[in-house]
Design a protein around this motif. Structure first.
Motif, PDB file in Angstrom:
ATOM      1  N   THR A   1       0.805  -1.220   0.000  1.00 60.98           N
ATOM      2  CA  THR A   1       0.000   0.000   0.000  1.00 60.98           C
ATOM      3  C   THR A   1       0.841   1.273   0.000  1.00 60.98           C
ATOM      4  N   GLY A   2       2.175   1.153  -0.076  1.00 64.78           N
ATOM      5  CA  GLY A   2       3.025   2.335  -0.175  1.00 64.78           C
ATOM      6  C   GLY A   2       3.515   2.884   1.147  1.00 64.78           C
ATOM      7  N   GLN A   3       3.239   2.202   2.258  1.00 61.87           N
ATOM      8  CA  GLN A   3       3.714   2.659   3.563  1.00 61.87           C
ATOM      9  C   GLN A   3       5.081   2.032   3.856  1.00 61.87           C
ATOM     10  N   HIS A   4       6.108   2.522   3.168  1.00 64.40           N
ATOM     11  CA  HIS A   4       7.434   1.932   3.280  1.00 64.40           C
ATOM     12  C   HIS A   4       8.173   2.440   4.510  1.00 64.40           C
ATOM     13  N   ASP A   5       9.251   1.727   4.880  1.00 61.54           N
ATOM     14  CA  ASP A   5       9.993   2.037   6.103  1.00 61.54           C
ATOM     15  C   ASP A   5      10.586   3.438   6.084  1.00 61.54           C
ATOM     16  N   ILE A   6      10.930   3.961   4.928  1.00 61.76           N
ATOM     17  CA  ILE A   6      11.583   5.259   4.859  1.00 61.76           C
ATOM     18  C   ILE A   6      10.674   6.375   5.366  1.00 61.76           C
ATOM     19  N   LEU A   7       9.381   6.167   5.309  1.00 63.25           N
ATOM     20  CA  LEU A   7       8.440   7.191   5.784  1.00 63.25           C
ATOM     21  C   LEU A   7       8.483   7.339   7.296  1.00 63.25           C
ATOM     22  N   ASN A   8       8.940   6.302   7.998  1.00 55.98           N
ATOM     23  CA  ASN A   8       9.015   6.329   9.463  1.00 55.98           C
ATOM     24  C   ASN A   8      10.443   6.444   9.974  1.00 55.98           C
ATOM     25  N   ALA A   9      11.398   6.664   9.067  1.00 67.01           N
ATOM     26  CA  ALA A   9      12.801   6.791   9.477  1.00 67.01           C
ATOM     27  C   ALA A   9      13.021   8.117  10.201  1.00 67.01           C
ATOM     28  N   PRO A  10      14.058   8.198  11.095  1.00 70.13           N
ATOM     29  CA  PRO A  10      14.350   9.458  11.794  1.00 70.13           C
ATOM     30  C   PRO A  10      14.648  10.584  10.803  1.00 70.13           C
ATOM     31  N   GLY A  11      14.214  11.787  11.132  1.00 68.52           N
ATOM     32  CA  GLY A  11      14.420  12.928  10.252  1.00 68.52           C
ATOM     33  C   GLY A  11      15.858  13.434  10.263  1.00 68.52           C
TER      34      GLY A  11
ATOM     35  N   GLN B   1      18.755  16.309  10.533  1.00 70.90           N
ATOM     36  CA  GLN B   1      18.895  17.542  11.308  1.00 70.90           C
ATOM     37  C   GLN B   1      19.100  18.758  10.412  1.00 70.90           C
ATOM     38  N   PHE B   2      19.783  18.579   9.292  1.00 74.01           N
ATOM     39  CA  PHE B   2      20.086  19.695   8.415  1.00 74.01           C
ATOM     40  C   PHE B   2      19.729  19.339   6.976  1.00 74.01           C
ATOM     41  N   GLY B   3      19.372  20.350   6.209  1.00 76.23           N
ATOM     42  CA  GLY B   3      19.127  20.174   4.793  1.00 76.23           C
ATOM     43  C   GLY B   3      17.748  19.604   4.504  1.00 76.23           C
ATOM     44  N   PRO B   4      17.436  19.456   3.243  1.00 76.35           N
ATOM     45  CA  PRO B   4      16.136  18.907   2.827  1.00 76.35           C
ATOM     46  C   PRO B   4      15.964  17.473   3.322  1.00 76.35           C
ATOM     47  N   ASP B   5      14.717  17.086   3.532  1.00 76.48           N
ATOM     48  CA  ASP B   5      14.421  15.735   4.028  1.00 76.48           C
ATOM     49  C   ASP B   5      13.259  15.147   3.226  1.00 76.48           C
ATOM     50  N   ASN B   6      13.540  14.802   1.983  1.00 75.30           N
ATOM     51  CA  ASN B   6      12.520  14.195   1.132  1.00 75.30           C
ATOM     52  C   ASN B   6      12.352  12.715   1.466  1.00 75.30           C
ATOM     53  N   ARG B   7      11.120  12.236   1.379  1.00 75.49           N
ATOM     54  CA  ARG B   7      10.820  10.813   1.605  1.00 75.49           C
ATOM     55  C   ARG B   7      10.072  10.311   0.374  1.00 75.49           C
ATOM     56  N   LEU B   8      10.807   9.736  -0.568  1.00 79.60           N
ATOM     57  CA  LEU B   8      10.203   9.246  -1.806  1.00 79.60           C
ATOM     58  C   LEU B   8      10.031   7.729  -1.732  1.00 79.60           C
TER      59      LEU B   8
ATOM     60  N   LYS C   1      15.733   4.816  -0.527  1.00 75.36           N
ATOM     61  CA  LYS C   1      16.776   5.681   0.044  1.00 75.36           C
ATOM     62  C   LYS C   1      17.528   6.438  -1.045  1.00 75.36           C
ATOM     63  N   VAL C   2      17.867   5.749  -2.130  1.00 70.61           N
ATOM     64  CA  VAL C   2      18.624   6.400  -3.206  1.00 70.61           C
ATOM     65  C   VAL C   2      17.785   7.500  -3.854  1.00 70.61           C
ATOM     66  N   LEU C   3      16.519   7.216  -4.114  1.00 72.38           N
ATOM     67  CA  LEU C   3      15.659   8.226  -4.720  1.00 72.38           C
ATOM     68  C   LEU C   3      15.476   9.429  -3.799  1.00 72.38           C
ATOM     69  N   SER C   4      15.309   9.167  -2.502  1.00 74.86           N
ATOM     70  CA  SER C   4      15.135  10.266  -1.550  1.00 74.86           C
ATOM     71  C   SER C   4      16.398  11.095  -1.432  1.00 74.86           C
ATOM     72  N   GLN C   5      17.542  10.438  -1.392  1.00 71.03           N
ATOM     73  CA  GLN C   5      18.815  11.160  -1.300  1.00 71.03           C
ATOM     74  C   GLN C   5      19.058  11.999  -2.549  1.00 71.03           C
ATOM     75  N   LYS C   6      18.709  11.467  -3.678  1.00 70.95           N
ATOM     76  CA  LYS C   6      18.871  12.215  -4.924  1.00 70.95           C
ATOM     77  C   LYS C   6      17.983  13.458  -4.920  1.00 70.95           C
ATOM     78  N   ALA C   7      16.751  13.301  -4.442  1.00 76.73           N
ATOM     79  CA  ALA C   7      15.853  14.452  -4.348  1.00 76.73           C
ATOM     80  C   ALA C   7      16.392  15.481  -3.363  1.00 76.73           C
ATOM     81  N   ASN C   8      16.979  15.028  -2.259  1.00 72.80           N
ATOM     82  CA  ASN C   8      17.567  15.957  -1.295  1.00 72.80           C
ATOM     83  C   ASN C   8      18.705  16.761  -1.922  1.00 72.80           C
ATOM     84  N   GLN C   9      19.561  16.092  -2.684  1.00 73.70           N
ATOM     85  CA  GLN C   9      20.690  16.781  -3.302  1.00 73.70           C
ATOM     86  C   GLN C   9      20.226  17.758  -4.374  1.00 73.70           C
ATOM     87  N   VAL C  10      19.239  17.363  -5.146  1.00 75.41           N
ATOM     88  CA  VAL C  10      18.713  18.274  -6.162  1.00 75.41           C
ATOM     89  C   VAL C  10      18.140  19.525  -5.515  1.00 75.41           C
ATOM     90  N   GLU C  11      17.388  19.342  -4.434  1.00 77.41           N
ATOM     91  CA  GLU C  11      16.809  20.493  -3.740  1.00 77.41           C
ATOM     92  C   GLU C  11      17.883  21.326  -3.066  1.00 77.41           C
TER      93      GLU C  11
END
Length: 479
Positions: free
Chosen positions: A52-62, A64-71, A236-246
């Motif tokens: 249903t799309g409720q993956h572990d990355i959505l509940n991972a710790p945030g 502290q600095f920079g963008p925090d995308n969860r894709l 994780k890779v997609l979220s990290q890539k989005a963070n770097q782009v932002e």
């Protein structure tokens, strides 16, 4: 690996519960089995969360600095729906040879929305690794079927080589009393229970355990169980890539060796947008620099990682990516079969397991004598599964035509994907032929002489047939 439960019970690989034959569960053993199944239910719920799309990355710790995308790349949903559609997108044809019994069977399936429930059972087997079909009598004493999630029930098998079902346990949390409640279904009776102990004893009209376990493989693995870690890594890779782009999207302006402060307040007088600026007027003016800080280029490495993960996920799950370039263009039928070979092999194995489970399910259904008055009819069932692939009706029609005189009419019609029930289609053909003959006789020039009094064309046909039979009889005897 075998785990012992309270000396009598056992749990085999695949979370298979085993108990001594001809013995009933004690309350202590029942509680132990339920506790174990609740532990396994954590994994079942995790698989459903992935679907249903409720993956572990959505509940991972945030961060502290920079963008925090969860894709979330919800490939489990795509894999399950693609494979389940391939397997049950075209409902399997389940028939009996006897005409009257087959009509009763088809009526029961339509009344119970059986094909829809079978599709849900198949989907649960793909997500959880297993699912259960439960047979029961409704308020009108009619036989019905529903599906049960493995998080809400489990089967206990006997300890013989055959591993026959000993009982089926279905349990839930009572809303009013806020306590455990459930029922244990044996072959000859059923008994309710709560957290305090066993309760009322109920009758079992089927005289067999009224539930069947469905699974696609003996290990009871879901279709994406082997790629869970790859899916987590892809998120994780997609979220990290989005963070770097932002992060690098808001570029920093570097102003070195240029004094922009004319009023002596230590700040540049120019109206610059935001505070994303590095300003240093103390540098040598001859080497003044005004430009944007360039970001490190790791895009190629990230893209390569994403492509590799996506490829491995589809490859290991054995469900191809139908949006891939490999499926574009006009591929020949043989080439397409090779691209789908892994999924076809997996579906063939699942078909064998489902055929066996369906036969046992209909054995329960027919034993109540409310659907078919023949308890042994389950042995005569015919199952025909058809893979849901793009159909070329012209090729199917040509193939069916070439089978004329080689196979039976029923087999010939079964090759056509748009024919749901070959037996019913044969009856329609016979009716059309009979109607054409009747119409032809009625339209003859001598129809007024033939059809006299209250006789209709059908009566004339019957009389002609009997006349021919009586005329041919002496000739055959003389020969």
């Amino acid at each position: 690996m075998t785990e012992t439960v309270n000396r009598k019970g056992q749990i085999l690989d695949g979370h298979i519960f085993v108990y001594p034959k001809d013995e009933e569960l004690t309350m202590e053993d029942l509680r132990s089995f339920i506790n174990k199944n609740n532990q396994y239910a954590t994994g079942y719920r995790h698989n459903m969360d992935l679907y249903t799309g409720q993956h572990d990355i959505l509940n991972a710790p945030g961060r502290q600095f920079g963008p925090d995308n969860r894709l979330v790349a919800n490939l489990p949903h795509y894999i399950v729906d693609t494979y389940n559609g391939f397997f049950t997108g075209i409902p399997p044809k389940i028939t009996l040879d006897d005409k009257q019994e087959n009509e009763s069977l088809q009526d029961w399936q339509k009344t119970n929305s059986f094909q829809d429930k079978l599709s849900e059972i198949s989907k649960q087997a793909d997500i959880y690794g297993r699912s259960f079909a439960f047979i029961y009598q409704n308020e009108d004493a009619k036989t019905c079927m529903t599906y049960v999630s493995p998080a809400e029930g489990f089967m206990v098998y006997d300890d013989t080589v055959a591993r026959q079902p000993l009982c089926f346990v279905r349990y839930w949390k009572d809303i009013e009393k806020q306590e455990l409640s459930g029922t244990v279904y044996y072959a000859n009776h059923a008994i309710t229970f709560t957290a305090n102990g066993f309760g009322d004893e109920l009758s079992n009209p089927y005289q067999v355990v009224p539930a069947v376990e469905f699974y696609g493989n003996e290990e009871r693995q879901g279709v994406f169980d082997n790629v869970v870690t790859l899916i987590d890594s892809l998120d994780k890779v997609l979220s990290q890539k989005a963070n770097q782009v932002e992060y690098f999207d808001n570029a920093y302006l570097k102003v070195l060796g240029v004094d922009l402060d004319q009023d002596g307040d230590g700040l540049p007088d120019a109206q610059l947008m935001g505070n994303q600026m590095i300003y240093s007027p103390d540098a040598d003016a001859t080497n003044a620099t005004v430009d944007f800080i360039s970001k490190p280029d790791g895009d190629q490495m990230q893209e390569h990682m994403i492509d590799r993960l996506v490829t491995l996920i589809y490859q290991i799950s054995m469900v191809p990516n139908l949006n891939d370039e490999a499926f574009s263009g006009n591929s020949s039928g043989v080439a397409l079969q090779y691209k789908l070979l892994s999924m076809r092999n997996m579906a063939s194995n699942k078909e064998r397991k489902f055929t066996e489970a369906l036969r046992q399910m209909y054995r329960i259904v027919f034993s109540a004598d409310t659907v078919i008055h023949n308890p042994d009819a389950w042995q005569d069932l015919t199952f025909q599964f058809k893979r849901n692939l793009p159909a070329n009706l012209a090729d199917e029609a040509q193939t069916a035509s070439t089978l004329t005189g080689i196979v039976s009419k029923e087999t010939q019609l079964s090759t056509l994907s748009f024919v749901d029930d070959p037996k019913t289609e044969m009856e329609r053909i016979q009716k059309e032929q009979k109607d054409q003959q009747t119409q032809a006789i009625s339209n003859q020039a001598s129809a007024l002489d033939l059809v006299k009094g209250d006789k209709d064309a059908n009566s004339v046909l019957e009389e002609k047939s009997s006349t021919r039979a009586s005329m041919d009889q002496p000739e055959s005897e003389e020969r």
